[in-house]
Design a protein around this motif. Sequence first.
Motif, short mmCIF file in Angstrom:
data_model
loop_
_atom_site.label_atom_id
_atom_site.label_comp_id
_atom_site.label_asym_id
_atom_site.label_seq_id
_atom_site.Cartn_x
_atom_site.Cartn_y
_atom_site.Cartn_z
N VAL A 397 0.52 -1.47 0.02
CA VAL A 397 -0.06 0.00 -0.02
C VAL A 397 0.78 0.59 0.40
O VAL A 397 0.39 2.46 0.52
CB VAL A 397 -0.39 0.23 1.01
N ALA A 398 2.34 0.89 -0.29
CA ALA A 398 2.75 2.46 0.33
C ALA A 398 2.75 3.61 -1.40
O ALA A 398 3.50 4.34 -0.79
CB ALA A 398 4.34 1.95 -0.65
N ASP A 399 2.58 2.99 -2.17
CA ASP A 399 2.12 3.91 -3.31
C ASP A 399 0.70 4.41 -3.17
O ASP A 399 0.24 4.72 -4.32
CB ASP A 399 2.92 3.09 -4.35
N ARG A 404 -5.53 7.22 -6.97
CA ARG A 404 -5.66 5.15 -7.25
C ARG A 404 -5.95 4.36 -6.47
O ARG A 404 -5.88 2.94 -6.01
CB ARG A 404 -3.72 5.06 -6.80
N VAL A 405 -6.99 4.51 -5.91
CA VAL A 405 -7.34 3.52 -4.88
C VAL A 405 -9.34 3.56 -5.24
O VAL A 405 -9.91 4.09 -5.62
CB VAL A 405 -7.83 4.44 -3.24
N THR A 406 -9.65 2.77 -4.70
CA THR A 406 -11.70 2.23 -5.37
C THR A 406 -11.85 2.40 -3.99
O THR A 406 -11.49 2.30 -2.43
CB THR A 406 -11.65 0.78 -5.83
N TYR A 407 -12.87 2.86 -3.94
CA TYR A 407 -14.44 2.67 -2.66
C TYR A 407 -14.50 1.69 -2.66
O TYR A 407 -15.95 1.44 -3.48
CB TYR A 407 -15.10 4.39 -2.36
N HIS A 457 -6.61 -0.19 -2.23
CA HIS A 457 -5.64 -0.44 -3.49
C HIS A 457 -4.98 -1.52 -4.03
O HIS A 457 -3.92 -2.86 -3.17
CB HIS A 457 -4.69 0.28 -2.82
N ASP A 458 -4.70 -1.95 -4.99
CA ASP A 458 -4.88 -3.33 -5.54
C ASP A 458 -5.05 -4.77 -4.93
O ASP A 458 -4.77 -4.83 -4.54
CB ASP A 458 -3.33 -3.29 -5.98
N GLY A 459 -6.79 -4.33 -4.58
CA GLY A 459 -7.28 -5.50 -3.50
C GLY A 459 -6.91 -5.62 -1.63
O GLY A 459 -7.59 -5.82 -1.67
N HIS A 460 -5.85 -4.45 -1.73
CA HIS A 460 -5.40 -3.90 -0.01
C HIS A 460 -5.76 -3.30 0.70
O HIS A 460 -6.18 -1.84 -0.31
CB HIS A 460 -4.16 -4.27 -0.40
N VAL A 461 -6.75 -3.32 1.53
CA VAL A 461 -7.33 -2.41 1.96
C VAL A 461 -6.19 -1.60 3.06
O VAL A 461 -5.64 -1.81 3.85
CB VAL A 461 -8.38 -2.94 3.71
N VAL A 462 -6.18 0.51 2.46
CA VAL A 462 -5.44 1.56 3.50
C VAL A 462 -5.97 2.10 3.66
O VAL A 462 -5.46 2.88 4.60
CB VAL A 462 -4.69 1.61 1.31
N SER A 463 -7.38 2.45 3.83
CA SER A 463 -7.92 2.80 4.43
C SER A 463 -9.50 2.64 5.67
O SER A 463 -10.32 1.64 4.14
CB SER A 463 -8.30 4.33 4.41
N VAL A 464 -10.48 1.90 6.16
CA VAL A 464 -11.48 1.89 6.60
C VAL A 464 -11.62 2.49 7.34
O VAL A 464 -11.17 3.02 8.21
CB VAL A 464 -10.98 0.35 6.69
N ALA A 465 -13.39 2.39 7.76
CA ALA A 465 -14.33 3.25 9.06
C ALA A 465 -15.00 2.32 9.02
O ALA A 465 -15.99 1.27 8.27
CB ALA A 465 -15.02 4.77 7.56
N LEU A 466 -15.23 2.59 9.75
CA LEU A 466 -16.86 0.97 10.39
C LEU A 466 -17.69 2.58 10.98
O LEU A 466 -17.74 3.43 12.01
CB LEU A 466 -16.04 0.76 11.78
N LEU A 467 -18.92 2.01 10.80
CA LEU A 467 -19.67 2.63 10.98
C LEU A 467 -21.23 2.68 11.98
O LEU A 467 -21.40 0.92 11.49
CB LEU A 467 -20.54 3.75 9.64
N ALA A 468 -21.69 2.53 12.59
CA ALA A 468 -22.78 2.73 13.85
C ALA A 468 -24.40 3.75 12.70
O ALA A 468 -24.25 5.06 12.91
CB ALA A 468 -22.49 3.05 14.38
N ARG A 469 -25.56 2.87 12.84
CA ARG A 469 -26.65 3.61 12.42
C ARG A 469 -26.84 3.28 13.89
O ARG A 469 -26.60 2.64 14.68
CB ARG A 469 -27.49 2.02 11.88
N GLU A 470 -27.42 4.43 13.75
CA GLU A 470 -27.55 5.20 15.65
C GLU A 470 -29.30 5.91 14.88
O GLU A 470 -29.40 6.32 13.83
CB GLU A 470 -26.99 5.73 15.83
N GLY A 471 -30.17 6.10 15.97
CA GLY A 471 -31.30 6.61 15.77
C GLY A 471 -32.47 6.49 15.01
O GLY A 471 -32.70 4.47 14.74
N GLY A 472 -33.87 7.10 14.83
CA GLY A 472 -34.97 5.88 14.12
C GLY A 472 -36.20 5.44 15.36
O GLY A 472 -36.09 4.20 14.55
#
Length: 744
Positions: A397-399, A404-407, A457-472
């Motif tokens: 993931v160095a470059d 160059r990343v996909t969501y 990045h090329d199939g490797h996780v470079v950034s991650v977010a963990l989300l929690a649904r709240e309310g409703g």
Amino acid sequence: MVVEAARRLHEEARSVNERRVLVLAGDREACLSAADRVLDALPIPLTGTTLVSARDALACEQVGPRNADELLGTTRDAVVFDAHEDCRPNALGRVVGAVDGGGLLLVLAPPLAEWPARRDGFDEGLAVPPFDVADVAGRFRRRLVETLRTHPGIAIYDADTDTFDRDGLTNPAPRVADAKPEPPADRAFPREAYAACLTGDQMDALAAFEELRDPPAAVVAEADRGRGKSSAAGLAAACLARKGLDVLVTAPGRRSASELFARARELLADLDALAADDEPIETDGGGRIRFAKPPEAAALPDDPDAVFADEAAAIPVRLLESLLDCERLAFTTTVHGYEGAGRGFDVRFRDRLADTDHEVTDATLAQPIRYAAGDPVEVWAFRALGLDARPAVDPLVADATTERVTYETLTPEDLLADENLLRETFGLLVYAHYRTEPNDLARLLDAPNLAVRALLHDGHVVSVALLAREGGLDADLRAAMYEGERVKGNMIPDVLTSQLRDEDAAIPVGYRVMRIATHHAARSRGLGSRLLGEVRREFERDADWLGVGYGATPELLSFWRANGYATVHLSTTRNDTSGEYSAVMLDPLSHLGERLHDRHAQWFAHRIPDVLADALDDLDPDVARAALRACNADQTLDLSASSWRVVAGAAHGPGMYSVDPAPFRRLARHHLVAGDADLLDAREERLLVAKLLQARPWDAVEDSLGFHSTSQAMRALGDALRPLVEAYGTDAAQAELARFTDED
């Protein structure tokens, strides 16, 4: 059949000083009966056996699943883990660690084919409103069953049919026991300290701790669980205390440091140097070993000669940095375990330590103490509980860049189907946070309120977010929350409802960013902001707000502000673990979300001067500045002509702040929330916070902000007020200011 098979399994474990697992699957009563027969037949003393269960069903020690941490620091010949009613991953991890070499872990489980579809007490905790237990998946247990069926050293017995699926035997080659190493003759610490070490690694670590005799020095001891790093630290602490030094020990909890204190106490007794074995431990040479929780230890109470941070990877970096003023420092960290991750400690703190004057010595302990190296049960536990999860190796993931990343949406099924993807995702979350536990792996796979988004990045996780649904939440649940009932999994609506008395706060649906992490090899490239931007674009049509709650620091407040989040609350008590006040921030996505944000932002800006002068009077002024600057509230400054004359007179004339502090506070609040950030420098804004908003005495202001005298601090306040009056003042203010300017 089960007794004879268990006997062979136990004999093999003892022959090579390894551990084995015996799974008893089926009806609960049949499993308990089989466990009773096994324990009765094997040469395992009842005093060395513990049942972890909600029921007291066997003739041995029993602890509940929620109290499995009582086994931390203990050694058992056998542990029976009853997973029928409550399969808590944390509890499983703790009981595995308690089983000694040559011992057995008995896991009582429902029929394995049915287990993933069953729901138990732990699952009920994952069913946060508005979801119920039927919405909880069974992926964690599906994966757990797979590991039980495939890993060496694990036997599986069907208690309903009296048959074995696996015998668990590995048929290992004979193992020659390692001889206990001979204590060195040329070391500064006493020979008795080295004689207390059980492995060469421990002796090497103890030798590294000798460097603390020549400050400024720091030692970092890193190991997996069960390698004796805390014991070595305890021996070193005893040697220093014997020489009259005051040693302060800190850890995430007092229980975490129990092994350190036990070894220190034993060594001092052997050396006939123990003056008092209560806490603090005192020596006949005037030294002592005492404990303080991390927030308290950060202040270095009573100016200790040395500080030992046990399980340092589980202590927030801000608190560790506060320890750097001590000349003798020792840190022990766990590489794999729910206490914290050693590599994460390296990434977040080691550079800061290297910048100090301390001479840093590293020690790594690899050889297990309580069981043989290569123990198959340790390998199984690491994989099953995610204890060995790691981010992608740096070169992969160095470059990585924002272009160059996909969501990607990472569903639980995606993670379950791809072991490498799961390890990289969970490993990145582990390394980014000071406390991630096996329970969190189960939440990641099974909790219906959680969602994972990542940049790959090329199939490797470079950034991650963990989300929690709240309310409703429905009206009845909102009313219960308003009246004091704690509603699980809805942190932001809970704060806004129960603390800030907004019963409608749980109507809008939002997503709280529980964790966000970027690989250390790709930081400072805008990847975290890119990920948050993608999350916003995805959810802006399906949710009312995005939010976050975290231990507030100036850097984090600025990061979230730059990404569109605005302050609506600061907690009025410090977090017990991090020692920080928490910030709650919102990014509205809909009209309903805007109404929620606007009313709380306005109220936050209105009440913050009174809060800072009371519960938050010790808040870091830089945190206050950043929190106020991140508040998106419409602020009008409505001071009377007389108030402006008081303020302008104090800015440039004979006026006095103490005559009427209120307009000064309102001016400071207006500037920090809605004013021109370029009017004042950082020190001048700190002065506004410390004196005008927190009402600190002049001598405290002088001290904390580095003024040479009280009069200099007073003059600095007048200098800071002048551009504020010029920028925001009415005609009355300008006339007052001009009157004294003209006289000059």
